[in-house]
Design an enzyme around this catalytic site. Sequence first.
Site, mmCIF file in Angstrom:
data_model
loop_
_atom_site.group_PDB
_atom_site.id
_atom_site.type_symbol
_atom_site.label_atom_id
_atom_site.label_comp_id
_atom_site.label_asym_id
_atom_site.label_seq_id
_atom_site.Cartn_x
_atom_site.Cartn_y
_atom_site.Cartn_z
ATOM 1 N N ARG A 11 0.990 -1.085 -0.136
ATOM 2 C CA ARG A 11 -0.053 -0.017 -0.033
ATOM 3 C C ARG A 11 0.927 1.057 0.044
ATOM 4 N NH1 ARG A 11 -3.391 -3.764 2.886
ATOM 5 N NH2 ARG A 11 -1.709 -3.680 4.495
ATOM 6 N N MET A 12 1.739 1.393 0.874
ATOM 7 C CA MET A 12 2.615 2.623 0.910
ATOM 8 C C MET A 12 3.744 2.503 -0.325
ATOM 9 S SD MET A 12 2.381 4.659 3.026
ATOM 10 C CE MET A 12 3.816 5.619 2.819
ATOM 11 N N ASN A 103 5.958 7.599 11.839
ATOM 12 C CA ASN A 103 5.231 8.591 11.001
ATOM 13 C C ASN A 103 5.672 9.483 10.368
ATOM 14 O OD1 ASN A 103 2.706 10.140 10.368
ATOM 15 N ND2 ASN A 103 1.471 8.569 11.496
ATOM 16 N N HIS A 133 -7.051 2.205 12.284
ATOM 17 C CA HIS A 133 -6.430 1.715 11.227
ATOM 18 C C HIS A 133 -7.164 0.891 10.510
ATOM 19 C CE1 HIS A 133 -2.598 3.372 12.705
ATOM 20 N NE2 HIS A 133 -2.483 3.648 11.665
ATOM 21 N N LYS A 137 -3.843 -4.096 8.553
ATOM 22 C CA LYS A 137 -2.813 -3.406 9.416
ATOM 23 C C LYS A 137 -2.086 -4.679 10.070
ATOM 24 C CE LYS A 137 -0.699 0.067 12.160
ATOM 25 N NZ LYS A 137 0.521 0.094 11.261
ATOM 26 N N GLY A 143 2.689 2.061 15.583
ATOM 27 C CA GLY A 143 3.976 2.426 15.935
ATOM 28 C C GLY A 143 3.863 3.731 16.476
ATOM 29 N N THR A 144 2.884 4.619 15.594
ATOM 30 C CA THR A 144 2.755 6.144 16.123
ATOM 31 C C THR A 144 2.044 6.289 17.299
ATOM 32 O OG1 THR A 144 2.349 6.482 13.698
ATOM 33 C CG2 THR A 144 1.391 8.148 15.191
HETATM 34 P P1 NAD Z 1 1.882 -3.782 2.933
HETATM 35 O O1 NAD Z 1 1.477 -5.087 3.656
HETATM 36 O O2 NAD Z 1 0.630 -3.468 2.113
HETATM 37 O O3 NAD Z 1 3.092 -3.680 2.173
HETATM 38 C C1 NAD Z 1 4.405 -4.233 2.650
HETATM 39 C C2 NAD Z 1 5.064 -4.865 1.467
HETATM 40 O O4 NAD Z 1 6.322 -5.054 1.838
HETATM 41 C C3 NAD Z 1 4.311 -5.975 0.773
HETATM 42 O O5 NAD Z 1 4.308 -5.794 -0.575
HETATM 43 C C4 NAD Z 1 5.416 -7.034 1.005
HETATM 44 O O6 NAD Z 1 5.586 -8.370 0.191
HETATM 45 C C5 NAD Z 1 6.844 -6.376 1.106
HETATM 46 N N1 NAD Z 1 7.730 -6.979 1.873
HETATM 47 C C6 NAD Z 1 7.732 -7.919 2.825
HETATM 48 N N2 NAD Z 1 8.828 -8.305 3.223
HETATM 49 C C7 NAD Z 1 9.703 -7.810 2.449
HETATM 50 C C8 NAD Z 1 11.240 -7.879 2.339
HETATM 51 N N3 NAD Z 1 12.135 -8.874 3.133
HETATM 52 N N4 NAD Z 1 11.704 -7.256 1.182
HETATM 53 C C9 NAD Z 1 11.233 -6.336 0.531
HETATM 54 N N5 NAD Z 1 9.681 -6.114 0.391
HETATM 55 C C10 NAD Z 1 9.282 -6.914 1.471
HETATM 56 O O7 NAD Z 1 2.028 -2.558 4.072
HETATM 57 P P2 NAD Z 1 2.062 -1.115 4.094
HETATM 58 O O8 NAD Z 1 0.526 -0.624 4.600
HETATM 59 O O9 NAD Z 1 2.441 -0.546 2.715
HETATM 60 O O10 NAD Z 1 3.041 -0.848 5.367
HETATM 61 C C11 NAD Z 1 4.184 -1.361 5.110
HETATM 62 C C12 NAD Z 1 4.953 -0.734 6.526
HETATM 63 O O11 NAD Z 1 4.995 0.563 6.680
HETATM 64 C C13 NAD Z 1 4.138 -1.425 7.738
HETATM 65 O O12 NAD Z 1 5.215 -1.603 8.755
HETATM 66 C C14 NAD Z 1 3.458 -0.064 8.253
HETATM 67 O O13 NAD Z 1 3.201 0.069 9.623
HETATM 68 C C15 NAD Z 1 4.433 1.051 7.927
HETATM 69 N N6 NAD Z 1 3.946 2.250 7.633
HETATM 70 C C16 NAD Z 1 4.428 3.565 8.187
HETATM 71 C C17 NAD Z 1 3.864 4.550 7.927
HETATM 72 C C18 NAD Z 1 4.988 5.873 8.354
HETATM 73 O O14 NAD Z 1 4.785 7.006 8.091
HETATM 74 N N7 NAD Z 1 6.184 5.437 8.991
HETATM 75 C C19 NAD Z 1 3.001 4.886 7.166
HETATM 76 C C20 NAD Z 1 1.983 4.086 6.724
HETATM 77 C C21 NAD Z 1 2.492 2.632 6.914
#
Ligand code: NAD
Length: 244
Positions: A11-12, A103, A133, A137, A143-144
Amino acid sequence: MRVAIVGYEGRMGHALRQVAESRGHQWLGVDPRAAGGVVSIEDLEGPIDVVIDFSSADGTEKAARWCKEHGVPLVTGTTSLHEGAIRAVETASSEVPVVKAANFSPGINLLLALVRTAARALGGYDIEVMEVHHSRKKDSPSGTALELARAAAGARGWNDGVIHTGQPTGERPQQRIGVQALRGGDVKGEHTVFLIGETERIELTHRAYDRRVFAEGAVQAAEWVHGRSAGLYSMADVLGMNGA
Ligand code: NAD
């Protein structure tokens, strides 16, 4: 810049691809589910200016090791890291610049500063944190939410002041901040910090309604970190909000 996006099929990852392109950066993707990128960071070819990681704890650990080995800056937003990933990020930051944030939105970083101020100003009020969320998730609470609770606990000088309240807990002990998590639909991320007194209550709320807010912050962090000296930086450093 030439940016590698770890977790680019997620998603991100999708939001990051759009934002990177809109700001004129070239991107390469790393994801075990890769359709058009590579499955492992070791397979990346050619020079990379910055790695942006929003994947999993294992993805972060590998990315941090790779960045250290290749002298490439890292921006990481993955939450719920295991010990190995936390250590790899810290070790990498002794040799390359790393921005790590639970975040990347400017609003949450302002909220952290407001929460510290409120927790100190209203010392007698109870504090609780609630987050909502989307239902896919993986970690809970977010984490936030934990960072907001830790910011409030830290402002009051409470060690170990944060408790997760997924289970029945009985009376809330003194000097403890409860954190609640709700899951549903496609909620991008909502956080409320409650300050509850005997006769009034304050609620400080942040609502993200597009993942672009995190992606824009992460790409901004990538532009900022490129060419910096080694160290572990926060989003507050990127936004110039440190000390707020
Ligand atoms: P998601 O499950 O949609 O996407 C995660 C992607 O990472 C998947 O496509 C998966 O196949 C890939 N992945 C898994 N293991 C991997 C590896 N070893 N190497 C490469 N790619 C790998 O999740 P998301 O909603 O996109 O969120 C991803 C992370 O970001 C989560 O930990 C979420 O909590 C975090 N997040 C952080 C913020 C922020 O602002 N810091 C905001 C949103 C989400």
